[in-house]
Structure formats: structure tokens, C-alpha cells
Design a protein around this motif. Structure first.
Motif, mmCIF file in Angstrom:
data_model
loop_
_atom_site.group_PDB
_atom_site.id
_atom_site.type_symbol
_atom_site.label_atom_id
_atom_site.label_comp_id
_atom_site.label_asym_id
_atom_site.label_seq_id
_atom_site.Cartn_x
_atom_site.Cartn_y
_atom_site.Cartn_z
ATOM 1 N N SER A 1 0.476 -1.472 0.416
ATOM 2 C CA SER A 1 -0.062 0.071 -0.238
ATOM 3 C C SER A 1 0.830 1.254 0.083
ATOM 4 C CB SER A 1 -0.768 -0.604 0.903
ATOM 5 O OG SER A 1 -1.179 0.706 1.314
ATOM 6 N N GLY A 2 0.480 2.235 -1.284
ATOM 7 C CA GLY A 2 1.564 3.216 -0.860
ATOM 8 C C GLY A 2 1.106 4.461 -0.262
ATOM 9 N N VAL A 3 -0.122 4.432 0.508
ATOM 10 C CA VAL A 3 -0.842 5.031 1.249
ATOM 11 C C VAL A 3 -0.351 4.855 3.176
ATOM 12 C CG1 VAL A 3 -3.440 5.228 2.769
ATOM 13 C CG2 VAL A 3 -2.690 5.205 0.142
ATOM 14 N N LEU A 4 -0.327 3.147 3.069
ATOM 15 C CA LEU A 4 0.719 2.822 4.433
ATOM 16 C C LEU A 4 2.158 3.763 4.120
ATOM 17 C CD1 LEU A 4 0.813 1.712 6.487
ATOM 18 C CD2 LEU A 4 0.888 -0.624 5.292
ATOM 19 N N LEU A 5 2.799 3.100 3.583
ATOM 20 C CA LEU A 5 3.852 3.813 2.894
ATOM 21 C C LEU A 5 4.539 5.055 3.750
ATOM 22 C CD1 LEU A 5 7.371 3.301 2.095
ATOM 23 C CD2 LEU A 5 6.820 3.250 0.386
ATOM 24 N N LYS A 6 3.330 5.702 2.623
ATOM 25 C CA LYS A 6 3.893 7.613 2.983
ATOM 26 C C LYS A 6 2.905 7.581 4.269
ATOM 27 C CE LYS A 6 1.883 11.799 0.721
ATOM 28 N NZ LYS A 6 1.728 12.529 2.170
ATOM 29 N N THR A 7 2.361 7.138 4.686
ATOM 30 C CA THR A 7 1.466 7.480 6.380
ATOM 31 C C THR A 7 3.303 6.907 7.185
ATOM 32 O OG1 THR A 7 -0.360 6.937 5.728
ATOM 33 C CG2 THR A 7 0.160 6.475 8.042
ATOM 34 N N ILE A 8 3.687 6.041 7.554
ATOM 35 C CA ILE A 8 4.615 5.822 8.232
ATOM 36 C C ILE A 8 5.895 6.776 7.910
ATOM 37 C CG2 ILE A 8 6.376 4.248 8.710
ATOM 38 C CD1 ILE A 8 4.767 2.080 7.882
ATOM 39 N N LEU A 9 6.179 7.063 6.666
ATOM 40 C CA LEU A 9 7.462 8.112 6.127
ATOM 41 C C LEU A 9 7.061 9.797 6.764
ATOM 42 C CD1 LEU A 9 8.586 7.643 2.829
ATOM 43 C CD2 LEU A 9 9.474 6.448 5.009
ATOM 44 N N ASP A 10 5.427 9.894 6.645
ATOM 45 C CA ASP A 10 5.038 10.944 7.530
ATOM 46 C C ASP A 10 5.127 10.783 8.788
ATOM 47 O OD1 ASP A 10 4.696 11.988 4.916
ATOM 48 O OD2 ASP A 10 2.625 11.911 4.951
ATOM 49 N N LEU A 11 4.570 9.750 9.547
ATOM 50 C CA LEU A 11 5.040 9.498 10.693
ATOM 51 C C LEU A 11 6.271 10.430 10.908
ATOM 52 C CD1 LEU A 11 3.420 8.720 13.468
ATOM 53 C CD2 LEU A 11 4.297 6.374 12.853
ATOM 54 N N ILE A 12 7.487 9.326 10.893
ATOM 55 C CA ILE A 12 9.305 9.516 11.185
ATOM 56 C C ILE A 12 9.257 10.498 11.354
ATOM 57 C CG2 ILE A 12 11.030 8.404 10.555
ATOM 58 C CD1 ILE A 12 9.554 6.431 9.604
ATOM 59 N N LYS A 13 8.815 11.636 9.806
ATOM 60 C CA LYS A 13 9.621 12.569 9.488
ATOM 61 C C LYS A 13 8.505 13.596 10.554
ATOM 62 C CE LYS A 13 9.294 16.380 6.073
ATOM 63 N NZ LYS A 13 9.629 17.025 4.827
ATOM 64 N N SER A 14 7.441 13.648 11.092
ATOM 65 C CA SER A 14 6.800 14.519 12.128
ATOM 66 C C SER A 14 7.190 14.048 13.668
ATOM 67 C CB SER A 14 5.283 13.865 12.292
ATOM 68 O OG SER A 14 4.960 12.962 12.230
ATOM 69 N N ILE A 15 8.081 13.142 12.995
ATOM 70 C CA ILE A 15 8.506 12.645 14.872
ATOM 71 C C ILE A 15 10.242 12.363 15.008
ATOM 72 C CG2 ILE A 15 9.025 11.028 17.116
ATOM 73 C CD1 ILE A 15 6.270 9.655 16.024
ATOM 74 N N TYR A 16 10.458 12.472 14.152
ATOM 75 C CA TYR A 16 12.083 13.045 14.219
ATOM 76 C C TYR A 16 12.631 13.470 13.341
ATOM 77 C CZ TYR A 16 11.349 8.828 17.241
ATOM 78 O OH TYR A 16 10.743 7.921 18.329
#
Length: 607
Positions: free
Chosen positions: A133-148
């Protein structure tokens, strides 16, 4: 003296291992695993009959056998998988994905970057995925970017380069997306601490990360560093939003790999679902193409080995629909019958089934497209068209005793009816039953209109008739200067002979010819369409003639009546007041009186 494969098999040890069949060219054509090498390989050469034709062919090509002894059945399974991927033998199961899925890479470098990629490079970097899922991949990367806040540049951030001051902070630092380790604003130890927590997130260990974030938020709040505490609060909120999007099964289910297999006549799919701390964090479909007559158990074992290697899974419990004949050491295989584990297996089966259905539909469409292309090439060859006849038009005239002549034009696109493009023509310039003149009028009207409107012309025209109708249609095309752009043929009804312009001798196609069947289908469609329209016209004419028998009622009044009442029955039943609203009081009285007399006459007859 060279020994036969059967003799070589008899000399193999009674131990687990992997065997390879070689042909005359010394190519490995099959790789297999065995709990007992001698027993398994000898079975190939002790059978007189084989159920599978492929197996017979394989055995006939074997001239030599190589083998590798291993310690356990699990080692045999892993070695077989690696050899198949490396050698790609002709007769082995083919493992294929429907596409190249992306991974999340943590690059092996100082101050590692975290990014998505479709290329897995074995340079010490860590890869997580693949993500379907491209949506899941983007969600995870956005999460990582927002936290770290991590770097996105590809600078060589060695300590020597940083200390030398050769770098300058970029825009990412200015907007707060990076802490600028390139100028020494962030230590490598602090950066790597973030990477460790990111790995936990990618492995599904969200609870651990949440606990650390909560602890730091409370620490800064107690120390009255409210700005820092708020930043960690935002990180916690981002993590919880991500967790809410994950499929939650049961938090007590810690680390599971779930596998299911669905087969049909064309496609076999194994679905893999990874569950960490009660959340489904990954799903992947693997398509398998049988090499010989592998059992469901064999296919499942092969797929489990391959998928766990791909995603580097270390889960100790595997949820499966059946226990494979070959299992991996250190793993517990569970076939659930109830509860959350059964629900997980059913979820995996639904995913696998959806893949098989979608793939089967794609194969059917592809097969249909290849069949269409074959038919078009056959039409082009048999009817000598310049281009493939993607667009065919067929004409048929219809009249009964010279009344209401009509002509139908049916359109076929890629050898199939395009009913929305069918057209009907009422013959305007021809008096009486003159098929030739009617055909000339219709061809002229149809193609002069297409040319003037700039619309696409057909590659082939089919005329329902013999030499006479074809000649007339061809001359009409010639007058429009289209005879060299469009091919035209005639099909006669008696013996289904095919005529070409200027050639008095017809050709006869085989009755099973696909070209003939398409032309017959088009001819029958045109006949059906024209006859149906002809009947409607005759019915309307008969109705209109009945009303125009009334003195003082003309065609304009008839049109107004039918526009309002839709049918002759409704007109007959209408009151004077209803008729008056349409044609006025005087004409309404005439119509009402006319049908009153008819009804009275009918009553007298019944009496």
C-alpha cells in the motif's frame, strides 16, 4: 562408463538434502528437496507411468544428478529456495509478484537517511517491507518525519568533513525539518538514538516508542520546559493517529506470521500478513506458477520460506491453513479453529482470494485481447483490408411491397457490436422497391456526413447482397473519392459467398472461419435492426392513416396528438375536454365523434 540417472539415484545417501537434475547441456533443469535423498530421487525413475506430461518430459531429459547433504529438513527447504532463485530452473515453481513493491531503507552511512526505494542493495543498509500500500508507506514516512527530524541530503557526513566546516545548513534546517548535523548541531549519538526508535516503529514495536515519548514528555513538563514537552506531546499524537489507522486484532497477539493459499485453474497465490503487538503492519501477495505437479503443501512451504526471507521475519509462530510437509526449525506452526487467530487466517484468505480473482480477470481480458487481435488479422487477410479492420460497418435495406423503405447501418468495433453507434435511414429519394438506388442513397448520405463532420471512417464496409448491391455501393464510395480508403465486400445469403468489387467470381470461406462468423453476425444484426425499424414505421403509418381519414384532421394535428397521448389507444379513450386542450374544440369534436361511431359499430357487431 557413464551411469544412468536411475543407477546414480541408487547410490544417493538416505539423508536429507537437495538434488539437482541436469540435461545433456549440463544445465540444471530442476532443483528439489528431500527428507531422504535416495528414496525421493529413486521414485522418479521407478515409475512406469506418470500422471503429469511435464514430469514425463522432465525425467526423459535427466542425464545426471547432483546432490547436497544437509543436517535437517529445514536446511533443505532453505537451500532449495536459494538455489531456485539463483539458477531459475525450467521445471521449478516460478515465484512472481504482480509488481515491484517499495521498501523503507535505513541507509548504511553516518547519520543514516530514511527513505522509500524499489531497489534493494546489499550494502549493509536495513530494509523494511515490502509495502503493498502506497498510502501506508507514505503514512509511515510522514509519521517518522513528524516525530524525528532527519536529514534528507546525500552529503558524506563523516566527522572529519563536519569538523572541517565544508558544509552549510540548507533550507530543511531553516524550516525545522532537520537539526543540521552537517555543521555539528546534532551529535551522531543523539541521531542514532532516533534511528533506534524508528527501527522499533518499522518493526511494529509502537508501544515501546510511545512509552519513551511519554517519559520524556513528563520529564520536560516537570522541569518546566513546556515547549519541549509540547513537542513530545505532538509526537505522541502523531504516533497514536498512525496506530489508529492500523488494523487492530488483539494486543495480546505479539509477533505472528500469517499465511494462506488460494488456488484456481490459472493462478495460485499465497498471502502473508505480519502481526506485531496486535496490529497488522504488513500484507504481501506472492504468485506461484507450478513447475510440475506440486501439492498445496509443497507450494505453501516454498512460499513461506521465500516470504520470510524477503521481509527478514523472525516471528516464532506461523498461522497456516495446513501444516506443510517441510517446516522451518524453531517455528511453531498453528492451524487455528477459532478465536482471533482464525480471524487473522480468514483475513489473509480474503486477501489471497481477492488477488486471485483480480489476476484471473486480467488474464481473461488479456486472452480476450489476443483473441480479438487474431480475429482482426484474419479479417484483414481474408478481405484484403489495408489496415486492421478495427471499425466495420454493415448495411441492410428493408421494405415490404415497396412501402416505408428503410436501411440499417450497424457498427462493429474490434469485431464486437457497438450498438450505441447503430444508425437507421429512412429512404428519401427513392420511389418504390429499388434496393440498388436505396443502397446508393444510404452510402452517400452516411459517408458524406462522416467526412464533413471529420469523424473516423471504417476500414471495412459489408453489404448485405450480391454483385449488384456491392457494385452500387462501390460506385457511391467512388463518387465520394473514398473507394481507395475503405475496403468493401458483399455477402450473398444463398451460399454465403463473398464478393469483391470488380470481381464476378466470389470466394467461399470455411464455415468455421472466424472472419465469416464476424461478417455473418454483422449481417444478421443489420437485418434484425432494419426489420424492427421497418415494422415500427409501418405501425406508425397505419395509425396516422386512421386519424387522417377524419375529414379536417391533418398530419400536424396527428403529431400533436401523439406527442401528448403517446398511443392511438389513449387518443380513442380521451374525452372531448382532453382533446380540446391539444387540437382545439372543433377538431376534438370530430375525433371524439369518429371513435364514438367506431365503438358503436363494434357494439352492434357484438350484439
Amino acid at each position: 562408463m557413464k551411469q544412468s540417472p536411475a543407477n546414480i539415484a541408487q547410490r544417493l545417501p538416505n539423508k536429507p538434502g537437495v538434488y539437482q537434475f541436469l540435461n545433456h547441456e549440463k544445465e540444471v533443469i530442476y532443483v528439489g528437496k528431500a527428507k531422504d535423498l535416495k528414496k525421493r530421487v529413486s521414485s522418479y525413475f521407478s515409475k512406469n507411468k506418470y500422471e503429469s506430461a511435464k514430469l514425463r518430459v522432465l525425467v526423459s531429459k535427466v542425464v545426471d544428478i547432483k546432490h547436497i547433504i544437509v543436517d535437517t529438513e529445514s536446511d533443505a527447504l532453505l537451500l532449495e529456495n536459494n538455489l531456485i532463485k539463483k539458477i531459475k530452473p525450467k521445471y521449478n515453481v516460478l515465484l512472481k509478484d504482480d509488481k515491484t513493491y517499495p521498501w523503507i531503507c535505513i541507509k548504511n552511512e553516518p547519520f543514516p537517511r530514511v527513505y522509500s526505494t524499489r531497489r534493494v542493495v546489499h550494502d549493509g543498509s536495513r530494509y523494511f517491507g515490502p509495502y503493498t500500500s502506497g498510502v501506508l508507506l507514505k503514512t509511515i514516512l510522514d509519521l517518522i518525519k513528524s516525530i524525528y527530524p532527519l536529514r534528507t541530503c546525500n552529503l558524506a557526513l563523516t566527522q572529519q568533513n563536519i569538523k572541517s566546516g565544508k558544509f552549510k545548513p540548507c533550507l530543511e534546517y531553516q524550516i525545522g525539518n532537520c537539526l543540521a548535523p552537517c555543521i555539528g548541531n546534532q551529535t551522531e549519538e543523539d541521531y542514532n538514538e532516533s534511528i533506534t526508535l524508528i527501527v522499533d516503529i518499522l518493526n511494529g514495536n509502537i508501544q515501546t516508542v510511545k512509552r519513551i515519548i511519554v517519559e520524556r514528555m513528563h520529564y520536560y513538563a516537570k522541569d518546566y520546559q513546556f515547549e519541549q514537552a509540547h513537542k513530545y506531546k505532538e509526537k505522541l499524537a502523531a504516533l497514536e493517529r498512525f496506530q489508529a489507522k492500523s488494523t487492530i486484532v488483539n494486543p495480546r497477539l505479539t509477533d505472528l506470521d500469517v499465511f494462506s493459499i488460494v488456488e484456481d485453474s490459472k493462478v495460485t497465490c499465497v498471502n502473508f500478513i505480519k502481526v506485531v503487538q496486535g496490529s497488522v503492519i504488513q500484507s504481501h501477495n506472492l504468485e506461484l506458477k507450478k513447475g510440475l505437479d506440486e501439492t498445496t503443501s509443497d507450494l505453501l512451504a516454498i512460499a513461506i520460506t521465500e516470504l520470510r526471507q524477503r521481509v527478514n521475519s523472525r516471528a516464532k509462530e506461523l498461522i497456516v491453513p495446513i501444516i506443510p510437509e517441510y517446516v522451518l526449525d524453531g517455528c511453531k506452526y498453528t492451524v487455528p479453529t477459532r478465536g482471533d487467530k482464525l480471524k487473522l487466517l480468514q483475513l489473509s484468505q480474503r486477501n489471497a482470494k481477492a488477488y486471485v480473482v483480480e489476476k484471473s480477470m486480467m488474464l481473461e481480458k488479456r486472452d480476450g485481447e489476443s483473441r480479438t487481435m487474431r480475429i482482426l488479422k484474419s479479417l484483414q487477410k481474408d478481405f484484403k483490408t489495408v489496415a486492421l479492420p478495427h471499425h466495420i460497418e454493415c448495411f441492410d435495406n428493408s421494405n415490404l411491397q415497396g412501402t416505408n423503405p428503410v436501411s440499417a447501418c450497424v457498427v462493429f468495433k474490434d469485431a464486437k457490436p457497438a450498438k450505441r453507434e447503430y444508425r437507421l435511414f429512412n429512404i428519401k429519394t427513392v420511389v418504390g422497391p429499388d434496393d440498388f438506388a436505396s443502397m446508393a442513397e444510404v452510402i452517400t448520405r452516411r459517408y458524406s456526413r462522416l467526412v464533413s463532420d471529420g469523424e473516423a471512417l471504417p476500414q471495412l464496409i459489408v453489404i448485405d447482397g450480391g454483385k449488384g448491391q456491392l457494385s452500387t455501393a462501390y460506385n457511391a464510395l467512388k463518387s465520394l473519392q473514398l473507394h481507395q480508403k475503405i475496403s468493401i465486400i458483399g455477402i450473398a445469403k444463398r451460399l454465403e459467398e463473398i464478393y469483391f468489387p470488380g470481381d464476378p467470381v466470389p470466394i467461399y470461406l470455411d464455415k468455421n472461419s472466424e472472419s465469416l462468423k464476424v461478417v455473418q453476425y454483422a449481417r444478421n444484426e443489420a437485418h434484425r435492426f432494419s426489420i424492427g425499424h421497418h415494422r415500427n414505421r409501418r405501425s406508425s403509418t397505419a395509425t396516422a392513416s386512421q386519424l387522417t381519414e377524419i375529414q379536417g384532421i391533418g398530419l400536424k394535428s396527428v403529431e400533436q396528438l401523439f406527442k401528448e397521448f403517446k398511443s392511438i389507444t389513449a387518443v380513442r379513450k380521451a374525452s372531448v375536454e382532453e382533446l380540446t386542450r391539444v387540437v382545439g374544440h372543433s377538431k376534438a369534436k370530430l375525433i371524439f365523434q369518429f371513435y364514438s361511431n367506431i365503438n358503436l359499430s363494434n357494439d352492434e357487431i357484438k350484439t
